[in-house]
Design a protein around this motif. Structure first.
Motif, PDB file in Angstrom:
ATOM      1  N   ILE A  76       0.828  -1.112  -0.046  1.00 38.85           N
ATOM      2  CA  ILE A  76      -0.009  -0.043   0.086  1.00 38.85           C
ATOM      3  C   ILE A  76       0.878   1.115  -0.139  1.00 38.85           C
ATOM      4  CG2 ILE A  76      -1.977   1.098   1.412  1.00 38.85           C
ATOM      5  CD1 ILE A  76      -2.540  -1.307   2.442  1.00 38.85           C
ATOM      6  N   ARG A  77       0.934   1.655  -1.294  1.00 38.57           N
ATOM      7  CA  ARG A  77       1.719   3.001  -1.341  1.00 38.57           C
ATOM      8  C   ARG A  77       0.900   4.304  -0.609  1.00 38.57           C
ATOM      9  NH1 ARG A  77       6.825   1.364  -1.719  1.00 38.57           N
ATOM     10  NH2 ARG A  77       7.440   0.488  -3.652  1.00 38.57           N
ATOM     11  N   ALA A  78      -0.334   4.559  -0.979  1.00 33.90           N
ATOM     12  CA  ALA A  78      -1.212   5.635  -0.725  1.00 33.90           C
ATOM     13  C   ALA A  78      -2.375   5.398  -0.558  1.00 33.90           C
ATOM     14  CB  ALA A  78      -0.821   6.894  -1.667  1.00 33.90           C
ATOM     15  N   VAL A  79      -3.120   6.032   0.220  1.00 37.17           N
ATOM     16  CA  VAL A  79      -4.705   6.151   0.241  1.00 37.17           C
ATOM     17  C   VAL A  79      -5.271   7.485   0.001  1.00 37.17           C
ATOM     18  CG1 VAL A  79      -6.809   5.650   1.918  1.00 37.17           C
ATOM     19  CG2 VAL A  79      -4.893   4.142   2.138  1.00 37.17           C
ATOM     20  N   ASP A  80      -5.991   7.568  -1.100  1.00 34.10           N
ATOM     21  CA  ASP A  80      -6.606   8.750  -1.620  1.00 34.10           C
ATOM     22  C   ASP A  80      -5.541   9.931  -1.815  1.00 34.10           C
ATOM     23  OD1 ASP A  80      -9.234   8.345  -1.988  1.00 34.10           O
ATOM     24  OD2 ASP A  80      -9.741   8.731   0.292  1.00 34.10           O
ATOM     25  N   GLY A  81      -4.326   9.420  -2.366  1.00 32.79           N
ATOM     26  CA  GLY A  81      -3.083  10.200  -2.748  1.00 32.79           C
ATOM     27  C   GLY A  81      -2.222  10.334  -1.589  1.00 32.79           C
ATOM     28  N   ASN A  82      -2.415  10.305  -0.435  1.00 31.54           N
ATOM     29  CA  ASN A  82      -1.820  10.378   0.742  1.00 31.54           C
ATOM     30  C   ASN A  82      -0.945   9.204   1.043  1.00 31.54           C
ATOM     31  OD1 ASN A  82      -3.375  12.948   1.773  1.00 31.54           O
ATOM     32  ND2 ASN A  82      -4.795  11.557   1.720  1.00 31.54           N
ATOM     33  N   PRO A  83       0.521   9.603   1.239  1.00 30.45           N
ATOM     34  CA  PRO A  83       1.556   8.548   1.270  1.00 30.45           C
ATOM     35  C   PRO A  83       1.436   7.713   2.879  1.00 30.45           C
ATOM     36  CG  PRO A  83       2.397  10.666   0.812  1.00 30.45           C
ATOM     37  CD  PRO A  83       1.105  10.944   1.131  1.00 30.45           C
ATOM     38  N   VAL A  84       1.317   6.438   2.652  1.00 28.83           N
ATOM     39  CA  VAL A  84       1.195   5.471   3.667  1.00 28.83           C
ATOM     40  C   VAL A  84       2.471   5.005   4.200  1.00 28.83           C
ATOM     41  CG1 VAL A  84       0.471   3.299   4.622  1.00 28.83           C
ATOM     42  CG2 VAL A  84      -1.111   4.726   3.070  1.00 28.83           C
ATOM     43  N   ASN A  85       2.972   5.472   5.439  1.00 28.10           N
ATOM     44  CA  ASN A  85       4.225   5.005   6.098  1.00 28.10           C
ATOM     45  C   ASN A  85       4.181   4.018   7.256  1.00 28.10           C
ATOM     46  OD1 ASN A  85       5.536   7.146   4.386  1.00 28.10           O
ATOM     47  ND2 ASN A  85       4.740   8.526   5.661  1.00 28.10           N
ATOM     48  N   LYS A  91      -6.726   5.364   9.470  1.00 25.01           N
ATOM     49  CA  LYS A  91      -6.784   6.900   9.713  1.00 25.01           C
ATOM     50  C   LYS A  91      -7.524   7.413   8.391  1.00 25.01           C
ATOM     51  CE  LYS A  91      -3.500   7.284  13.300  1.00 25.01           C
ATOM     52  NZ  LYS A  91      -2.144   7.919  13.761  1.00 25.01           N
ATOM     53  N   LEU A  92      -6.761   7.052   7.317  1.00 28.69           N
ATOM     54  CA  LEU A  92      -7.214   7.374   6.127  1.00 28.69           C
ATOM     55  C   LEU A  92      -8.447   7.191   5.687  1.00 28.69           C
ATOM     56  CD1 LEU A  92      -3.510   7.510   4.241  1.00 28.69           C
ATOM     57  CD2 LEU A  92      -4.840   9.737   5.023  1.00 28.69           C
ATOM     58  N   VAL A  93      -8.734   5.655   5.573  1.00 32.03           N
ATOM     59  CA  VAL A  93     -10.115   5.334   5.266  1.00 32.03           C
ATOM     60  C   VAL A  93     -11.284   5.909   5.713  1.00 32.03           C
ATOM     61  CG1 VAL A  93     -11.496   3.348   5.001  1.00 32.03           C
ATOM     62  CG2 VAL A  93      -8.899   3.261   4.301  1.00 32.03           C
ATOM     63  N   THR A  94     -11.095   5.990   7.489  1.00 35.19           N
ATOM     64  CA  THR A  94     -12.087   6.857   8.220  1.00 35.19           C
ATOM     65  C   THR A  94     -12.295   8.188   8.088  1.00 35.19           C
ATOM     66  OG1 THR A  94     -10.349   6.918  10.223  1.00 35.19           O
ATOM     67  CG2 THR A  94     -11.922   4.949  10.072  1.00 35.19           C
ATOM     68  N   GLY A 134       6.389   0.129  -9.804  1.00 37.43           N
ATOM     69  CA  GLY A 134       5.180   0.080 -10.515  1.00 37.43           C
ATOM     70  C   GLY A 134       4.169   0.029  -9.372  1.00 37.43           C
ATOM     71  N   SER A 135       3.076   0.700  -9.881  1.00 36.00           N
ATOM     72  CA  SER A 135       1.799   0.731  -8.851  1.00 36.00           C
ATOM     73  C   SER A 135       0.701   0.747  -9.976  1.00 36.00           C
ATOM     74  CB  SER A 135       1.974   1.778  -8.287  1.00 36.00           C
ATOM     75  OG  SER A 135       2.043   3.047  -8.885  1.00 36.00           O
ATOM     76  N   SER A 136      -0.601   0.607  -9.184  1.00 35.32           N
ATOM     77  CA  SER A 136      -1.953   0.777  -9.768  1.00 35.32           C
ATOM     78  C   SER A 136      -3.015   1.220  -8.871  1.00 35.32           C
ATOM     79  CB  SER A 136      -2.301  -0.787 -10.566  1.00 35.32           C
ATOM     80  OG  SER A 136      -2.351  -1.626  -9.447  1.00 35.32           O
ATOM     81  N   LYS A 137      -4.006   1.687  -9.326  1.00 37.51           N
ATOM     82  CA  LYS A 137      -5.078   2.388  -8.525  1.00 37.51           C
ATOM     83  C   LYS A 137      -5.943   1.415  -8.140  1.00 37.51           C
ATOM     84  CE  LYS A 137      -2.922   6.506  -9.130  1.00 37.51           C
ATOM     85  NZ  LYS A 137      -2.082   7.047  -7.844  1.00 37.51           N
ATOM     86  N   VAL A 138      -6.632   1.322  -7.257  1.00 37.28           N
ATOM     87  CA  VAL A 138      -7.668   0.266  -6.991  1.00 37.28           C
ATOM     88  C   VAL A 138      -8.929   1.313  -6.099  1.00 37.28           C
ATOM     89  CG1 VAL A 138      -8.703  -1.696  -5.826  1.00 37.28           C
ATOM     90  CG2 VAL A 138      -6.516  -1.557  -6.782  1.00 37.28           C
ATOM     91  N   VAL A 139     -10.102   1.384  -6.586  1.00 36.72           N
ATOM     92  CA  VAL A 139     -11.065   2.117  -6.127  1.00 36.72           C
ATOM     93  C   VAL A 139     -12.259   1.178  -5.218  1.00 36.72           C
ATOM     94  CG1 VAL A 139     -12.889   3.838  -6.488  1.00 36.72           C
ATOM     95  CG2 VAL A 139     -10.825   3.904  -7.532  1.00 36.72           C
ATOM     96  N   LEU A 140     -12.406   1.507  -4.054  1.00 34.33           N
ATOM     97  CA  LEU A 140     -13.325   0.727  -3.209  1.00 34.33           C
ATOM     98  C   LEU A 140     -14.479   1.509  -2.733  1.00 34.33           C
ATOM     99  CD1 LEU A 140     -10.646  -1.347  -1.083  1.00 34.33           C
ATOM    100  CD2 LEU A 140     -11.762  -1.953  -3.213  1.00 34.33           C
ATOM    101  N   THR A 141     -15.456   1.089  -2.643  1.00 32.53           N
ATOM    102  CA  THR A 141     -16.556   1.928  -1.937  1.00 32.53           C
ATOM    103  C   THR A 141     -16.623   1.252  -0.403  1.00 32.53           C
ATOM    104  OG1 THR A 141     -17.800   1.750  -4.086  1.00 32.53           O
ATOM    105  CG2 THR A 141     -18.925   1.971  -1.883  1.00 32.53           C
ATOM    106  N   THR A 142     -16.498   2.285   0.480  1.00 31.84           N
ATOM    107  CA  THR A 142     -16.289   1.600   1.875  1.00 31.84           C
ATOM    108  C   THR A 142     -17.684   1.322   2.462  1.00 31.84           C
ATOM    109  OG1 THR A 142     -17.249   3.912   2.452  1.00 31.84           O
ATOM    110  CG2 THR A 142     -14.628   3.433   2.413  1.00 31.84           C
ATOM    111  N   ALA A 143     -17.671   0.390   3.264  1.00 37.35           N
ATOM    112  CA  ALA A 143     -18.887  -0.118   4.133  1.00 37.35           C
ATOM    113  C   ALA A 143     -18.781   0.448   5.412  1.00 37.35           C
ATOM    114  CB  ALA A 143     -18.765  -1.829   4.177  1.00 37.35           C
TER     115      ALA A 143
END
Length: 363
Positions: free
Chosen positions: A163-172, A179-182, A212-221
């Motif tokens: 996981i490189r990023a969530v919504d464009g925000n870097p994940v460290n 935190k980013l998903v919520t 290399g990286s790719s984007k995956v879009v999910l609908t939250t539950a």
């Protein structure tokens, strides 16, 4: 019938009845007892416990034994007689069943959880050991550890994805993901930037960073309870190492061998014997920074270590209190909080300079 004979017969029948009742009355308890110990510097089932490739190693003598605890299974129904025997025994501990299997955890669930913790402890042991030695080339990344069945992430994210990023925000760090998903509301979309698990695995084999990286879009539950947004994954960490370090030990689970694995790696990568040929055992979790954490069943582990021949036992500082309640004769409990503490203690042990060792139960 003489009165004395009748009394003896009645007493015998009563004792027999009590023994029968003890066998058939089930109690909500489980038992812990000393398990086997394994020298991390040696072999197990004909294979080295720690195998290092593509880097110079050195012969390592002495013992750095990790220790284990045997526990009764989740489905085992202990009877009253067994519980009483365990309470009276010096080598066993009887504890409430829910202490070992909380929330109705099954044997299968417990085994799976222990296997995951064992795997993570090995990774942290490698990181802590190489950092202790100042070895360059260790990198850490956040990955998908597990995917919940039936969740939004099922089929779209996979265990091992980086996981490189969530919504464009870097994940460290793993906690960054939640935190980013919520920040989203349940039902909203969230975008993950990932490196697929297959590419990450290939990169790890080649001892390089995945590209290399790719984007995956999910609908939250909606999560149970407070209804915050979730996607149904658990994040963890994975690492790239400058050379191959393989730890193999069958039928062992949990995180408590982390410290002893780390010390075994350090010993194999440095000239001379870390122990000076002494028999040292120990326990303790370890994190990537080398911090040593507490474990369960400490008294059972000290008993098992001494029976195996250990003279010194590396004890997590937070376990010193309970460990000191019953110290097996001939065993010195050495208090450690970090891998650096442990290596310094081993240096003293190897030289026979043990007067200044930080010991459990002593100021």
């Amino acid at each position: 019938m003489p009165r004395r004979t009748a009394t003896m017969l009645a007493s015998t029948l009563m004792l027999f009845a009590l023994l029968c009742a003890g066998v058939f009355i089930k109690v909500p308890y489980s038992e812990m007892s000393p398990g086997p110990t394994v020298n991390t510097l040696g072999d197990s089932h004909g294979e080295p416990v720690i195998r290092i490739a593509d880097h110079k190693t050195y012969p390592a003598g002495g013992h750095l034994n990790m220790t284990t605890v045997r526990v009764t299974g989740a489905d085992y129904d202990m009877n009253l007689l067994e519980a009483v025997y365990g309470w009276l025994s010096d080598d066993n501990i009887v504890v409430p069943h829910e202490n070992l299997y909380p929330d109705g955890k099954t044997e299968e669930q417990s085994t799976q959880e222990n296997a995951e913790e064992f795997s993570q402890s090995q990774e942290s042991a490698k990181v802590a050991a190489l950092k202790q030695l100042g070895t360059p080339g260790v990198s850490t990344r956040v990955v998908v550890s597990t995917v919940v069945k039936g969740s939004p992430a099922e089929g779209k994210l996979h265990a091992g994805d980086v996981i490189r990023a969530v919504d464009g925000n870097p994940v460290n760090a793993p906690e960054d993901v939640a935190k980013l998903v919520t920040k989203r509301k349940a039902g909203e979309q969230v975008e993950f930037t990932i490196v697929p698990a297959a590419e990450a695995a290939e990169a790890e084999k080649a001892h390089r960073e995945p590209t290399g990286s790719s984007k995956v879009v999910l609908t939250t539950a909606k999560a149970e309870g407070d209804g915050h947004a979730v996607v149904g994954i658990r994040a963890g960490t994975d690492h790239t190492f400058p050379f191959a370090i393989d730890i193999k030990l069958a039928d062992i689970g949990g995180p408590s061998a982390g410290l002893m694995f780390a010390l075994g790696i350090v010993d194999k990568l440095t000239p001379g014997d870390l122990t000076g040929g002494k028999f040292v055992a120990g326990t303790g979790t370890i994190d990537d920074t080398g911090k040593v954490g507490p474990i369960g069943g400490i008294q059972m582990k000290t008993i098992g270590a001494r029976k195996a021949g250990a003279e010194y036992f590396l004890t997590p500082a937070e376990n010193c209190g309970s460990a000191s309640e019953h110290i097996p004769d001939g065993l010195t409990l050495v208090k450690v909080s970090t891998i650096d503490d442990a290596t310094k203690a081993l240096e003293k042990i190897s030289k026979g300079d043990t007067a200044g060792l930080p010991q459990c139960g002593k100021p």
